[in-house]
Write an enzyme that holds these catalytic residues in place. Structure first.
Site, PDB file in Angstrom:
ATOM      1  N   ASP A  99       0.823  -1.213   0.000  1.00  0.00           N
ATOM      2  CA  ASP A  99       0.000   0.000   0.000  1.00  0.00           C
ATOM      3  C   ASP A  99       0.855   1.260   0.000  1.00  0.00           C
ATOM      4  OD1 ASP A  99       0.765  -0.870   2.601  1.00  0.00           O
ATOM      5  OD2 ASP A  99      -0.663   0.528   3.505  1.00  0.00           O
ATOM      6  N   GLU A 164       0.212  -1.483   5.661  1.00  0.00           N
ATOM      7  CA  GLU A 164       1.266  -0.962   6.532  1.00  0.00           C
ATOM      8  C   GLU A 164       1.019   0.501   6.887  1.00  0.00           C
ATOM      9  OE1 GLU A 164       5.000   1.059   7.630  1.00  0.00           O
ATOM     10  OE2 GLU A 164       3.720   1.436   5.885  1.00  0.00           O
TER      11      GLU A 164
END
Length: 415
Positions: A99, A164
């Site tokens: 991400d 994350e």
């Protein structure tokens, strides 16, 4: 793999420069925002990486998908790629995240954040450093070793995880909770998600984190009649000054491993109160960001905070509530003498010619999730720290050198 030269591997890596730029270009074009950041997750990006791995004859990927009804197909993908080595007793793991964060204010960008441009040796675009460099380098290192038919010293595992940027609940935290035996205590874990411009630091320790939200309640009145009210803003200012002075005085130790070497206690965010100048606010909310050396407990910090709050309440007549949006005791540090630090240090010396130094940082990384499970983890990469910034970039020379470092680690050559 002692006795085998890596010169050919390094030459192959140098020849992969255009392929690396293409990889970054295509990955950047696929947005991978968490639902918290207005996106649908990382699935499209994971599938593109899967197709790339298939085209280049990598082993099958295992998926540990976290359910999330807000995301594409209601899943957050976590990819596990494993390649066997000559010694199967342990695995060298590299964990990177799929991400990215949103681009922020587009007016601050000189180009479209999702269309890579290459300029003056830099690849510019959202996510190219955070964390696509960490995705690319270990994969291209494996590709070069496979092309040169050089065996791996140990099994190599690459984890590409979701979430994350917004807490890791659907990412590495989910993976480790679902697969408790995936990563063992004698495995080596490298997280390429922080570093410095010459790659000379290896993060092995982190400070504790305590975010504080203070809500002060007084009595709102006209500013011309302050005696009729209780000024929440003044009480908040007094509390902020007291905390700033007393926290720094009470927790004043220094540890040269960390940068900065002391605990930090910073007043940061301040919520809006009244809209006009001539009103005394009855409600006030402000925040502190505390990064505390591991030798101190957060409970000791909280106790001092409560005593300061009680004094301000007594002196001003306000009521104060504190909550902690983020509270994380420091994970046990990775020893500077651990095998992962030693192997990584030797590879950095071989490729870059620099002596890497173990350090501690104030920021939190997902390495803490491994360390809390008794698994030593090292955080390393060569970056200019452009994460979350407008015009984010990574340097092509860093892609090449970090890929070579991973190739050296994976092969075990002279390590």
């Amino acid at each position: 793999m002692k006795g085998v030269s890596l010169d050919k591997v390094f030459s192959v890596i140098d020849g992969q420069q255009e392929a690396m730029i293409d990889f970054q270009t295509r990955l950047t074009a696929i947005q991978a925002l968490s639902p918290e950041n207005g996106g649908k997750g990382e699935l499209a990006r994971a599938r593109w990486i899967q197709s790339w791995l298939d085209q280049h004859n990598f082993p099958p990927v295992e998926y540990i998908n976290a359910p999330d009804p807000r995301a594409d197909e209601q899943i957050r993908p976590n990819m596990i790629l494993r390649v066997p080595g000559e010694n199967r007793s342990k695995t060298v793991w590299v964990m990177a995240h799929l991400d990215t964060v949103p681009p922020g204010d587009l007016k601050l960008w000189e180009s479209d954040p999702y269309k890579v441009i290459v300029k003056e040796g830099k690849i510019i675009g959202r996510g190219v450093e955070d964390n696509q460099q960490g995705i690319l380098c270990p994969i291209f290192a494996l590709r070069a070793l496979m092309e040169c038919k050089i065996p791996l010293a140990y099994d190599v595992g690459i984890m590409l995880v979701a979430d994350e940027e917004t807490g890791s609940h659907y990412g590495i935290d989910y993976v480790l909770s679902q697969k408790k035996d995936l990563v063992r205590s004698d495995d080596l874990v490298i997280v390429p998600d922080a570093g410095n411009p010459d790659g000379s630091t290896i993060e092995v320790a982190e400070k504790s984190i305590l975010w504080c939200r203070f809500a002060i309640s007084g009595k709102q009145v006209h500013a011309s009649t302050p005696h009729q009210g209780i000024n929440a803003h003044r009480a908040a200012a007094r509390l902020a000054v007291i905390l700033d002075e007393e926290l720094h005085r009470a927790f004043s130790a220094k540890d040269s491993m960390f940068d900065p070497p002391e605990s930090t206690f910073e007043p940061t965010k301040h919520d809006a109160n009244v809209e006009n100048i001539n009103t005394i606010p009855g409600e006030e909310i402000f925040y502190f960001d505390c990064r505390v050396l591991p030798q101190y407990s957060l409970s000791a910090v909280e106790e001092l905070i409560k005593k300061a709050m009680a004094r301000v309440e007594k002196d001003t007549g306000v009521k104060i509530e504190v909550t902690y949006p983020n509270r994380a005791e420091a994970a046990p540090p990775t020893s500077p003498d651990s095998e992962v630090v030693k192997i990584l240090s030797r590879a950095i010396k071989m490729v870059k010619g620099v002596d890497a130094q173990p350090i501690g940082i104030g920021g939190g990384t997902v390495a803490a999730l491994f360390r809390r499970r008794g698994i030593p983890a090292a955080v390393w990469s060569t970056i200019d720290d452009m994460a979350h910034a407008p015009n984010e970039y990574c340097k092509i020379k860093n892609l090449l050198s970090d890929t070579k470092v991973f190739a050296a680690v994976f092969s075990g050559k002279d390590l």
